[in-house]
Design a protein around this motif. Structure first.
Motif: not given
Length: 254
Positions: A39-44, A171-190
């Motif tokens: 998924v990461l490869r496709s998004s990049l 549900i409770t793990t979703m915030p850390v998962f989404l925030i990290s995936a979107v904002g920590s450079g995993l999908f889109i390098p900073l």
């Protein structure tokens, strides 16, 4: 072998047996990271990485290491801590010789072993089959993985404190998962984001871990940036450990 090591080893073996019997947890730990790298490869493919100094494959694999840590360590451990609490396992363990840190660390041991093995496998596969550079600064890469595991173990304990059931862990793990995936450079390098946005994202829990791992594998990053990344990750680890000490529950909510 010390008494502490024996107790943690026994807890780890018991937890590993339960992990192997849980097909969903085993799928999350072993196969989901591979799918997420795809998924990461496709998004990049849709991101301009010319100014980031890395190819799409390199960005996907280095981001995939952190995604793997989230899936293998964080998501699995939140469910494990909650399940053992609700089954009164944690309460019974506290009546024995093991200390609270030993119980939590022993429960996390199989996830840590899996994370280390998958990190090594991801690097080996990238170098051998995908023409990715070998880690340019192995000490940074290893340090990033270790700090990431410590942080995510602590975050898992803190999240388990506010998670009532195993089902609600999704549900409770979703915030850390989404925030990290979107904002920590995993999908889109900073490096590809506007400076004002990137400066905010640098303060997120796993951004420092991502910076260390990516710099360790691909090179780059000045000393000031790397020290800042390490301090950010360590600060979040300290905050998470405090939250576990203050709010972690050892008995079911009634």
């Amino acid at each position: 072998m010390t008494t502490t090591a024996r107790r943690m080893g026994a807890l780890g073996r018991a937890e590993l047996t339960l992990l192997v019997r849980n097909r969903y947890a085993l799928f999350t730990a072993l196969l989901m990271p591979v799918l997420m790298v795809g998924v990461l490869r496709s998004s990049l493919d849709r991101v301009d990485l010319d100014g980031a100094g890395m190819s799409a494959v390199e960005a996907a694999l280095s981001g995939g290491v952190v995604m793997m840590l989230i899936l293998v360590v964080y998501l699995n451990l939140v469910s494990a801590y909650v399940a053992r609490r609700e089954e009164l396992v944690l309460k019974r363990l506290r009546t024995g010789e093991a200390s609270d840190p030993e119980i939590l660390a022993g429960t996390a041991l199989p996830a840590v072993v899996l994370a280390v093995a998958q990190s090594a496998l991801m690097v080996a596969a990238g170098v051998a089959f995908l023409d990715v550079r070998a880690p340019q600064r192995p000490e940074l890469f290893v340090g990033g993985v270790l700090i990431g595991m410590l942080l995510l173990i602590a975050l898992a304990g803190a999240t388990a404190a506010v998670t009532r059931t195993v089902e609600s862990a999704q549900i409770t793990t979703m915030p850390v998962f989404l925030i990290s995936a979107v904002g920590s450079g995993l999908f889109i390098p900073l490096e590809t984001l506007p400076e004002s946005v990137a400066s905010v994202c640098e303060l997120l829990p796993l951004t420092g871990v991502m910076t260390l791992i990516r710099a360790g594998w691909l090179g780059g990053g000045d000393a000031k940036e790397l020290i800042g990344a390490a301090l950010t990750a360590l600060a979040w680890t300290v905050i998470s450990v405090f939250a576990v000490q203050r709010w972690f529950r050892w008995e079911p909510r009634r």
